[in-house]
Motif scaffolding. Structure first.
Motif, PDB file in Angstrom:
ATOM      1  N   THR A  57      51.422  29.739  24.887  1.00  0.00           N
ATOM      2  CA  THR A  57      51.389  29.059  23.711  1.00  0.00           C
ATOM      3  C   THR A  57      51.464  29.996  22.464  1.00  0.00           C
ATOM      4  N   THR A  58      51.316  29.280  21.047  1.00  0.00           N
ATOM      5  CA  THR A  58      51.383  29.761  20.081  1.00  0.00           C
ATOM      6  C   THR A  58      49.805  29.382  19.416  1.00  0.00           C
ATOM      7  N   ASP A  59      49.153  29.734  18.673  1.00  0.00           N
ATOM      8  CA  ASP A  59      47.875  29.511  17.841  1.00  0.00           C
ATOM      9  C   ASP A  59      48.346  28.074  16.763  1.00  0.00           C
ATOM     10  N   LYS A  60      49.362  27.846  16.935  1.00  0.00           N
ATOM     11  CA  LYS A  60      49.624  25.992  16.200  1.00  0.00           C
ATOM     12  C   LYS A  60      48.973  25.338  16.730  1.00  0.00           C
ATOM     13  N   LYS A  61      48.361  24.452  15.630  1.00  0.00           N
ATOM     14  CA  LYS A  61      47.484  23.554  15.781  1.00  0.00           C
ATOM     15  C   LYS A  61      47.968  22.089  16.528  1.00  0.00           C
ATOM     16  N   VAL A  62      47.438  21.513  17.369  1.00  0.00           N
ATOM     17  CA  VAL A  62      48.357  20.775  18.370  1.00  0.00           C
ATOM     18  C   VAL A  62      46.975  19.343  18.721  1.00  0.00           C
ATOM     19  N   LYS A  63      47.530  18.443  18.218  1.00  0.00           N
ATOM     20  CA  LYS A  63      46.280  16.938  18.469  1.00  0.00           C
ATOM     21  C   LYS A  63      46.900  16.868  20.458  1.00  0.00           C
ATOM     22  N   LEU A  64      45.642  16.831  21.300  1.00  0.00           N
ATOM     23  CA  LEU A  64      45.890  16.500  22.969  1.00  0.00           C
ATOM     24  C   LEU A  64      44.737  15.778  22.776  1.00  0.00           C
ATOM     25  N   PRO A  65      45.580  14.257  23.724  1.00  0.00           N
ATOM     26  CA  PRO A  65      44.192  13.594  23.754  1.00  0.00           C
ATOM     27  C   PRO A  65      43.379  13.770  25.239  1.00  0.00           C
TER      28      PRO A  65
END
Length: 68
Positions: A57-65
């Motif tokens: 995975t990259t460091d890109k922010k992702v909203k996780l539930p």
């Protein structure tokens, strides 16, 4: 399909790295199906490969539930 891609991302995020073959075995899908899903994640900047066939995975922010 969306849940499958999310599960794939979460697995990679938790594990760190995995090969296409490992992911195929883990999820019980063909390597081609895994590659198509990885392509979607890669297009969105969420995964990258430093070695052919090995993903992280990259460091890109992702909203996780939130998990309760």
């Amino acid at each position: 399909m969306l849940n499958r891609i999310k599960d794939l991302y979460l697995y990679l995020n938790e594990r760190g790295t995995a090969t296409t073959k490992e992911l195929s075995e883990q999820f019980g899908l063909s390597e081609r199906t895994i590659q198509r899903d990885i392509n979607i994640l890669q297009y969105n900047g969420l995964v990258e490969s430093y070695k052919k066939g090995e993903w992280t995975t990259t460091d890109k922010k992702v909203k996780l539930p939130k998990v309760d």
